[in-house]
Motif scaffolding. Structure first.
Motif: not given
Length: 507
Positions: A275-277, A312-313, A318-319, A477-478
């Motif tokens: 999981r990245g920024k 987001i949910k 992913t955010g 976003a993530t």
């Protein structure tokens, strides 16, 4: 992530570009869930298959806008005097060093010795001067405006390039890490639309439009030799198809993994999920130059009708909430999520005050973005009395209708590029937002000679934009990246906008 960002004429921006077709082609298998042995697939002869969404419509790095080109061509095929690290710091590339004068108006670059283009010709100061001058003078080139403040580009001595500015530009080095700073060979005759002659560790060896783009190792690369022989980028727009390809061993990397489908890859011992920024700003754009968005109360009401947490949910988590135009990884970020926070009751009151208690609006966005986003927004706005019609169109239609002709009410797009706050200071941009104070502060941030001054001006400007409800920033976003066992060196932060694959390897 998602689609590309189009060109802004002389003022360019990026928005994610859409891949145009789903492709599931056979390719060399590194490892597979079916149990293929990776022991003879790694090493210097390896081929790495990477699943992406964004496919370019042309390879012309100068004139074809869209994040798809930046994502794979910059760093890997094309390079500049300077580049950027994973955390956004400046690093020397074709330059062995650089100096900035005390007044911030003179930039001097010493060229690295022994650098060559992929056709074997040496990189000269004349090539650098020509490349930068071309980027500055041709307003049709993507990011041309980022060199507008440069008054002269010269080579005062052998192996040295000097840029003179009329006034300081605190973003210049960062701009030179992108398209504005790429170095091309002046004498080259190749067709940039379907080929490339850069200086990077990989060469474009084939492009099957609608399917895949293949890089081969540049065996004559001036820097550290790449550790894999080939990289095949396969463009898959359907999230389920992409996840299935990863699970079945047809891909070695998938970027990004749809958050709602990530569970299908969890528990697979051959796959690791990272999981990245990112700086991906999923932005709900208002046409601020057109009624009813000329009324601030309407804009505020729409913002307050939207519950980012619920959205987001719905997309699989992913955010993260953003609240303003600058994401956490960019200079000038501050937490603005309390401004126009979710408050449907107050949203109804604002609409009533504006005489818009029964409002019909149309949301137009590219169909490579999840339908879930439009569904959630339609439901949330309905709760405050706004009827939302959702139109998902192909990217070419979005580019023509929304971006170029500004024929829209609401739109949604992922603005992927880092440090692009300047869009909000550009009244000609498709947002239609025109605030002289924001423009003044942005100009002040550019002219700043200290990072503290720069960030202070950006924070003030960003707060004004948010308080003015110029748009709604749904989330940053993530990204989830799936990487097969044995593959190393694949970036997991910011991969939607830039993938530096110089360190990619297979054990």
């Amino acid at each position: 992530m998602s689609p590309l960002l189009p060109r802004r004429g002389s003022r360019t921006a990026r928005v994610a570009l859409a891949a145009t077709a789903v492709a599931v082609a056979s390719a060399l298998t590194l490892t597979a869930c079916s149990g293929s042995d990776s022991s003879d697939r790694g090493g210097d002869d390896a081929t790495v298959r990477v699943g992406l969404v964004l496919e370019p419509t042309s390879l012309d790095i100068r004139t074809q806008s869209g994040a798809a080109l930046d994502q794979v061509l910059i760093d890997n095929v094309y390079q500049g005097l300077v580049g950027r690290t994973a955390d956004g710091e400046i690093r020397d590339v074709l330059a062995s060093g650089h100096e900035v004068s005390a007044d911030g108006k003179t930039y001097t670059f010493t060229l690295r010795e022994g650098t060559t283009f992929q056709d074997g010709k040496p990189v000269t100061a004349a090539d650098v001067v020509w490349s930068l001058q071309q980027a500055k003078d041709n307003t049709s080139y993507v990011d041309s405006a980022k060199l507008a403040g440069v008054t002269s580009i010269t080579s005062p001595s052998e192996g040295v390039v000097e840029l003179q500015l009329a006034q300081p530009d605190s973003d210049l080095l960062f701009s030179l890490t992108g398209r504005a700073g790429l170095v091309l060979e002046q004498a080259a005759k190749n067709d940039l639309s379907d080929s490339a002659n850069g200086t990077g560790p990989y060469e474009v060896s084939s492009w099957k439009q609608g399917d895949s783009l293949t890089f081969s190792r540049n065996d004559d690369y001036w820097g550290t030799e790449p550790k894999v022989a080939k990289i095949v980028f396969r463009y898959i727009t359907d999230p389920s198809t992409a996840v299935n390809a990863m699970a079945n061993g047809d891909l070695d990397v998938l970027n990004p993994v749809d958050g709602t489908l990530a569970s299908q890859l969890q528990g697979n011992q051959d796959i690791t999920l990272h999981r990245g920024k990112t700086t991906d700003k999923y932005t709900l754009a208002f046409n601020d130059a057109r009624a009813p968005f000329t009324d601030k109360r309407v804009r505020q009401a729409i913002r307050q009708a939207i519950d980012p947490k619920a959205l987001i949910k719905a997309i699989g988590g992913t955010g993260v909430e953003q609240g303003g135009p600058i994401p956490e990884l960019d200079p000038g970020y501050q937490d603005l999520t309390s401004i126009d926070a979710y408050d449907p009751d107050n949203a109804k009151r604002l609409l009533a005050e504006a005489g818009q208690s029964d409002l019909d609006l149309t949301l137009t966005y590219a169909n490579v973005y999840p339908a879930t986003i439009g569904d959630v927004l339609k439901s949330q706005l309905a709760e405050v009395g706004i009827t939302l019609k959702v139109e998902r169109v192909d990217f070419a239609t979005w580019l023509d209708q929304v971006f170029k002709k500004k024929d829209f009410q609401l739109s949604m797009v992922d603005h992927v590029e880092a440090r692009d706050f300047g869009n909000w200071a550009n009244p000609d941009y498709y947002f239609g937002y025109d605030n002289p104070e924001v423009q003044r502060l942005y100009a002040e941030s550019i002219a700043a000679t200290s990072q503290t001054e720069k960030e202070q001006a950006l924070r003030e400007a960003a707060r004004i934009v948010s308080e003015d409800a110029a748009g709604e920033w749904l989330y940053t976003a993530t990204e989830i990246t799936a990487v097969r066992k044995g593959v190393t060196g694949f970036p997991v932060d910011g991969g939607n906008s830039r993938l530096d694959l110089a360190g990619l390897a297979v054990r």
